[in-house]
Scaffold this motif. Structure first.
Motif, mmCIF file in Angstrom:
data_model
loop_
_atom_site.group_PDB
_atom_site.id
_atom_site.type_symbol
_atom_site.label_atom_id
_atom_site.label_comp_id
_atom_site.label_asym_id
_atom_site.label_seq_id
_atom_site.Cartn_x
_atom_site.Cartn_y
_atom_site.Cartn_z
ATOM 1 N N GLN A 184 -8.268 -47.452 33.769
ATOM 2 C CA GLN A 184 -9.334 -48.543 33.372
ATOM 3 C C GLN A 184 -10.642 -48.330 33.655
ATOM 4 O O GLN A 184 -11.378 -48.989 32.997
ATOM 5 N N MET A 205 -18.955 -58.827 31.549
ATOM 6 C CA MET A 205 -18.004 -57.526 31.540
ATOM 7 C C MET A 205 -17.732 -57.424 32.840
ATOM 8 O O MET A 205 -18.207 -58.141 33.793
ATOM 9 N N HIS A 222 -16.114 -49.850 37.518
ATOM 10 C CA HIS A 222 -15.496 -50.515 36.058
ATOM 11 C C HIS A 222 -16.668 -50.858 35.041
ATOM 12 O O HIS A 222 -17.878 -51.227 35.783
ATOM 13 N N HIS A 278 -15.962 -53.001 31.638
ATOM 14 C CA HIS A 278 -15.234 -53.271 30.547
ATOM 15 C C HIS A 278 -15.044 -54.795 30.268
ATOM 16 O O HIS A 278 -15.094 -55.421 31.326
ATOM 17 N N HIS A 310 -14.222 -45.947 35.101
ATOM 18 C CA HIS A 310 -14.763 -44.956 34.478
ATOM 19 C C HIS A 310 -15.069 -43.618 35.511
ATOM 20 O O HIS A 310 -15.825 -43.919 36.570
#
Length: 114
Positions: A90, A15, A44, A46, A92
Protein backbone atom coordinates in the motif's frame (compact mmCIF):
# COMPACT_ATOMS: atom_id res chain seq x y z
CA UNK A 1 -11.57 4.72 -0.49
CA UNK A 2 -10.48 5.38 3.04
CA UNK A 3 -13.56 5.76 5.27
CA UNK A 4 -12.75 9.32 6.30
CA UNK A 5 -12.49 10.37 2.66
CA UNK A 6 -15.79 9.00 1.33
CA UNK A 7 -17.59 12.27 2.04
CA UNK A 8 -14.84 14.49 0.59
CA UNK A 9 -15.81 16.23 -2.62
CA UNK A 10 -12.76 18.52 -2.91
CA UNK A 11 -9.79 16.18 -3.37
CA UNK A 12 -6.99 18.64 -2.56
CA UNK A 13 -5.06 17.66 0.59
CA UNK A 14 -7.10 14.52 1.37
CA UNK A 15 -4.41 11.95 0.81
CA UNK A 16 -2.93 9.56 3.35
CA UNK A 17 0.56 11.04 3.50
CA UNK A 18 3.64 10.29 5.56
CA UNK A 19 5.09 7.35 7.42
CA UNK A 20 2.88 4.73 9.07
CA UNK A 21 3.75 1.74 11.22
CA UNK A 22 3.31 -1.79 9.93
CA UNK A 23 3.63 -5.16 11.66
CA UNK A 24 4.85 -8.03 9.51
CA UNK A 25 3.91 -11.69 9.82
CA UNK A 26 6.88 -13.76 10.95
CA UNK A 27 8.09 -16.10 8.23
CA UNK A 28 6.52 -14.10 5.41
CA UNK A 29 8.63 -13.18 2.41
CA UNK A 30 8.18 -9.50 3.34
CA UNK A 31 9.48 -10.15 6.85
CA UNK A 32 12.47 -12.00 5.41
CA UNK A 33 13.17 -9.07 3.07
CA UNK A 34 13.36 -6.75 6.08
CA UNK A 35 15.91 -9.02 7.73
CA UNK A 36 13.42 -10.77 10.02
CA UNK A 37 12.14 -7.66 11.76
CA UNK A 38 8.39 -7.57 12.35
CA UNK A 39 8.00 -3.80 12.92
CA UNK A 40 8.57 -1.35 10.08
CA UNK A 41 7.47 2.12 9.08
CA UNK A 42 6.92 3.14 5.47
CA UNK A 43 5.81 6.25 3.58
CA UNK A 44 2.38 6.56 1.99
CA UNK A 45 0.78 8.77 -0.63
CA UNK A 46 -2.68 7.55 -1.60
CA UNK A 47 -6.44 7.86 -1.12
CA UNK A 48 -7.37 4.16 -1.23
CA UNK A 49 -7.14 1.25 1.18
CA UNK A 50 -7.60 -2.51 1.22
CA UNK A 51 -11.21 -3.41 2.04
CA UNK A 52 -10.97 -5.72 5.08
CA UNK A 53 -14.44 -7.09 4.27
CA UNK A 54 -12.71 -9.25 1.65
CA UNK A 55 -9.59 -10.14 3.66
CA UNK A 56 -10.73 -13.67 4.55
CA UNK A 57 -11.81 -14.40 0.97
CA UNK A 58 -8.41 -13.35 -0.37
CA UNK A 59 -6.57 -15.42 2.22
CA UNK A 60 -8.66 -18.56 1.62
CA UNK A 61 -7.67 -18.36 -2.05
CA UNK A 62 -3.95 -18.00 -1.33
CA UNK A 63 -3.13 -14.30 -1.08
CA UNK A 64 -1.91 -13.53 2.45
CA UNK A 65 -2.19 -10.19 4.25
CA UNK A 66 1.25 -10.12 5.87
CA UNK A 67 1.65 -6.46 6.81
CA UNK A 68 -0.94 -4.73 9.00
CA UNK A 69 -1.03 -1.23 10.45
CA UNK A 70 -1.36 -1.88 14.21
CA UNK A 71 -3.24 1.36 14.87
CA UNK A 72 -5.87 1.11 12.14
CA UNK A 73 -5.85 -2.60 11.20
CA UNK A 74 -5.34 -1.57 7.57
CA UNK A 75 -3.62 -4.05 5.27
CA UNK A 76 -0.27 -2.63 4.13
CA UNK A 77 1.34 -5.67 2.46
CA UNK A 78 -0.07 -8.70 0.65
CA UNK A 79 1.82 -11.59 -0.85
CA UNK A 80 1.32 -14.90 -2.57
CA UNK A 81 3.37 -17.55 -0.73
CA UNK A 82 6.36 -19.22 -2.45
CA UNK A 83 7.32 -20.43 -4.93
CA UNK A 84 6.10 -17.19 -6.56
CA UNK A 85 7.57 -13.81 -5.63
CA UNK A 86 4.48 -11.66 -5.45
CA UNK A 87 4.34 -8.79 -2.99
CA UNK A 88 1.97 -5.86 -3.16
CA UNK A 89 2.32 -2.82 -0.93
CA UNK A 90 0.00 0.00 0.00
CA UNK A 91 3.02 2.24 0.61
CA UNK A 92 5.72 3.41 -1.78
CA UNK A 93 9.04 1.58 -1.30
CA UNK A 94 10.67 3.75 -3.94
CA UNK A 95 10.41 6.75 -1.59
CA UNK A 96 13.12 5.31 0.66
CA UNK A 97 15.23 3.67 -2.04
CA UNK A 98 18.39 4.98 -3.63
CA UNK A 99 20.90 3.49 -6.06
CA UNK A 100 23.39 2.90 -3.24
CA UNK A 101 20.76 1.79 -0.70
CA UNK A 102 17.89 0.02 -2.48
CA UNK A 103 14.73 -0.75 -0.55
CA UNK A 104 14.69 -4.26 1.03
CA UNK A 105 11.73 -5.32 -1.12
CA UNK A 106 13.59 -4.39 -4.30
CA UNK A 107 16.61 -6.41 -3.19
CA UNK A 108 14.35 -9.38 -2.41
CA UNK A 109 12.74 -9.13 -5.85
CA UNK A 110 16.08 -9.00 -7.67
CA UNK A 111 17.35 -11.99 -5.67
CA UNK A 112 14.22 -13.92 -6.65
CA UNK A 113 14.79 -13.05 -10.31
CA UNK A 114 18.40 -14.20 -10.23
Amino acid sequence: MMEEQKSVTQMGGTMRLGAYDCELTEGSRACEAYGGTTKISERHRHRYEFNNTYKEKYEVRGMKCVGINPGTNLVEIVEIPPPRWYIGTQFHPEYSSTVLHPHPLFISFIKACI
